[in-house]
Design a protein around this motif. Structure first.
Motif, PDB file in Angstrom:
ATOM      1  N   PHE A 174       0.828  -1.211   0.000  1.00  0.00           N
ATOM      2  CA  PHE A 174       0.000   0.000   0.000  1.00  0.00           C
ATOM      3  C   PHE A 174       0.862   1.261   0.000  1.00  0.00           C
ATOM      4  N   ALA A 175       1.844   1.311   0.898  1.00  0.00           N
ATOM      5  CA  ALA A 175       2.696   2.497   1.005  1.00  0.00           C
ATOM      6  C   ALA A 175       3.551   2.687  -0.241  1.00  0.00           C
ATOM      7  N   SER A 176       3.967   1.581  -0.853  1.00  0.00           N
ATOM      8  CA  SER A 176       4.809   1.663  -2.048  1.00  0.00           C
ATOM      9  C   SER A 176       4.022   2.081  -3.276  1.00  0.00           C
ATOM     10  N   GLU A 177       2.805   1.588  -3.392  1.00  0.00           N
ATOM     11  CA  GLU A 177       2.030   1.808  -4.614  1.00  0.00           C
ATOM     12  C   GLU A 177       1.147   3.045  -4.578  1.00  0.00           C
ATOM     13  N   ILE A 178       0.948   3.649  -3.425  1.00  0.00           N
ATOM     14  CA  ILE A 178       0.036   4.792  -3.356  1.00  0.00           C
ATOM     15  C   ILE A 178       0.587   6.004  -4.114  1.00  0.00           C
ATOM     16  N   THR A 179       1.915   6.077  -4.249  1.00  0.00           N
ATOM     17  CA  THR A 179       2.506   7.165  -5.029  1.00  0.00           C
ATOM     18  C   THR A 179       2.659   6.790  -6.500  1.00  0.00           C
ATOM     19  N   VAL A 224       5.864  14.169  -3.834  1.00  0.00           N
ATOM     20  CA  VAL A 224       6.903  14.341  -2.815  1.00  0.00           C
ATOM     21  C   VAL A 224       6.299  14.255  -1.414  1.00  0.00           C
ATOM     22  N   VAL A 225       5.193  14.964  -1.182  1.00  0.00           N
ATOM     23  CA  VAL A 225       4.560  14.979   0.136  1.00  0.00           C
ATOM     24  C   VAL A 225       4.082  13.583   0.522  1.00  0.00           C
ATOM     25  N   LEU A 226       3.426  12.901  -0.424  1.00  0.00           N
ATOM     26  CA  LEU A 226       2.890  11.569  -0.143  1.00  0.00           C
ATOM     27  C   LEU A 226       4.001  10.565   0.075  1.00  0.00           C
ATOM     28  N   PHE A 227       5.080  10.674  -0.685  1.00  0.00           N
ATOM     29  CA  PHE A 227       6.206   9.758  -0.517  1.00  0.00           C
ATOM     30  C   PHE A 227       6.829   9.931   0.867  1.00  0.00           C
ATOM     31  N   VAL A 273       7.635   8.605   7.150  1.00  0.00           N
ATOM     32  CA  VAL A 273       6.984   8.809   8.450  1.00  0.00           C
ATOM     33  C   VAL A 273       6.191   7.565   8.865  1.00  0.00           C
ATOM     34  N   VAL A 274       5.192   7.207   8.060  1.00  0.00           N
ATOM     35  CA  VAL A 274       4.374   6.029   8.394  1.00  0.00           C
ATOM     36  C   VAL A 274       5.214   4.756   8.324  1.00  0.00           C
ATOM     37  N   GLY A 275       6.095   4.675   7.325  1.00  0.00           N
ATOM     38  CA  GLY A 275       6.964   3.497   7.208  1.00  0.00           C
ATOM     39  C   GLY A 275       7.876   3.339   8.410  1.00  0.00           C
TER      40      GLY A 275
END
Length: 242
Positions: free
Chosen positions: A130-135, A164-167, A173-175
């Motif tokens: 999810f974190a990798s693909e959301i950007t 940039v912000v989402l990454f 941060v979340v990672g």
């Protein structure tokens, strides 16, 4: 377990078939354009499935790492595994990516294979997907805008800022929070924790490149603003003289 290899082969075949169909019906756009369409579709599909897993089906990855894989988690990982194998093969064949991206694909493939073989920690793998693909949709949109000559526009600026912000927020941060929860929990196996550390380090490698890009772009924008300001000042002075 015998059904897992079949599922991976079927998903891999599905991604290859989709790519072939796009190439046959969209020949004028070229191979990379059609491959990026497949990448965009996978990104949207993976985000939707893993978001449902994390936010609706559960369990919450920050509090329940190392739990047994659910059928939906397995399906999400199999779909993404098929895609990563397809994209890895495409990148190697056309030599379009550098070592860092190839390492990312290799680690993603090995991580999913490990999680599927162990039968646990699927929720962490889905959270990483999810974190990798959301950007990913933003990254592909940026490339398409460049190809269409629309990148130097307000849309291009918005896409870059959001990316940039989402990454930074999701990967760093979340990672980072996710990795901390993984490391302090007694449930996940050591090899899973080591994989989490490796993926987070790789995120920082990408972060350095993104930081350089953001710095160069901000400097370019500043120089453009400064030149325009000087030109306006000169024009104003000439007007007063006349």
């Amino acid at each position: 377990m015998t059904s897992l290899p079949i599922g991976v082969v079927l998903c891999l075949t599905g991604w290859i078939t989709l790519y072939k169909l796009l190439c046959n019906n969209n020949e004028s756009r070229g191979f990379e354009w059609n491959c990026r369409l497949v990448t965009l579709l996978h990104g949207i599909l993976a985000v939707c499935i893993t978001a449902y897993i994390g936010y609706v089906e559960g369990p919450w990855p920050f509090t329940h790492p190392g739990t047994k894989n659910t059928p939906l988690q397995i399906s999400a990982m199999v779909i993404s595994l098929g895609y990563f194998i397809f994209d890895m093969g495409w990148c190697v064949y056309f030599r379009t990516e550098g070592p860092v991206m190839l390492v990312h694909h290799t680690m993603s493939i090995l991580g999913i294979l490990l999680t599927l073989s162990l039968g646990e920690s699927g929720i962490e793998s889905c959270a990483v997907i999810f974190a990798s693909e959301i950007t990913n949709p933003l990254l592909q949109t940026r490339w398409f805008l460049r190809q269409l000559g629309c990148y130097e526009s307000l849309t291009g600026e918005v896409v870059d800022v959001l990316f940039v912000v989402l990454f930074v927020f999701m990967r760093i941060v979340v990672g980072g929070r996710m990795l901390y929860c993984e490391l302090i929990s007694p449930r996940p196996r050591l090899i899973i924790k080591c994989g989490g550390v490796a993926m987070y380090v790789l995120s920082w490698v990408f972060m350095v490149d993104i930081g350089r890009f953001a710095y160069r772009k901000s400097q370019s924008k500043y120089r453009l603003w400064r030149d325009q300001h000087k030109l306006a000042a000169v024009n104003g002075h000439v007007g007063k003289t006349d």
